[in-house]
Design a protein around this motif. Structure first.
Motif: not given
Length: 181
Positions: A54-59, A145-146, A161-166
């Motif tokens: 899964m790729l889980v993202v807070n949006t 961050w989002n 884990r990939f930060p927002s900028q990625v």
């Protein structure tokens, strides 16, 4: 083929029978009904993601990174057939979500054509975080961050884990996704 040969093959054959059952087990933190964005319908992530990465993202719909919905949708379309499940969790933890779910849904579904699963707004940080994010935060680091992206393997373990900028199309993120498929 004699009895002796069948006995030697039995353990190998059992792996093909038992292994699929292991793959279908779902971590408890995913086994919750989650209301879909701007809908009365809900989804249990075990039903759509058991045994799959899964790729889980807070949006958030009013954020400088909101354009990443386009890249997330492209990943979803590219890798869905190979087993990747993309799930977005709308959140106002960083005060960037639209004022109403209707507006947030419009951004996702109309403006960006999102077809992957989007969960209704809720916390992704702190003690009141959604159960999925409570576990992700325990295993990794909570979002700063989002559009923080978490890649989980088929057992529900955070592998990256990939930060927002990625961006979703970043070669590093794509390589990590492909390594789990």
């Amino acid at each position: 083929m004699g009895w002796f040969s069948v006995q030697r093959l039995l353990p190998v054959l059992m792996l093909f029978v038992i292994a699929p059952a292991w793959a279908d087990q779902c971590p408890a933190f995913l086994d919750h009904e989650q209301r879909k964005l701007h809908s009365k319908d809900s989804v249990n992530l075990c039903d759509i993601a058991a045994g799959k990465p899964m790729l889980v993202v807070n949006t958030a719909s009013r954020c400088g990174y909101t354009g990443q919905f386009e890249g997330l949708e492209a990943l979803h379309k590219e890798y869905q057939a190979r087993g990747l499940v993309v799930v977005g969790f709308a959140s106002d933890d960083f005060r960037q979500e639209a004022a109403t779910e209707e507006k947030a849904a419009e951004v996702c579904f109309v403006n960006f054509g999102v077809t992957f699963t989007m969960i209704a707004p809720g916390p992704v940080t702190g003690p009141d975080a959604n159960p999925v994010f409570r576990e992700i935060n325990r295993q990794s680091q909570q979002p700063g961050w989002n559009f923080t992206k978490y890649l989980l393997n088929a057992r529900g373990e955070v592998t990256a884990r990939f930060p927002s900028q990625v961006k979703p199309e970043d070669p590093q993120l794509v390589k990590a996704v492909e390594s789990l498929l």
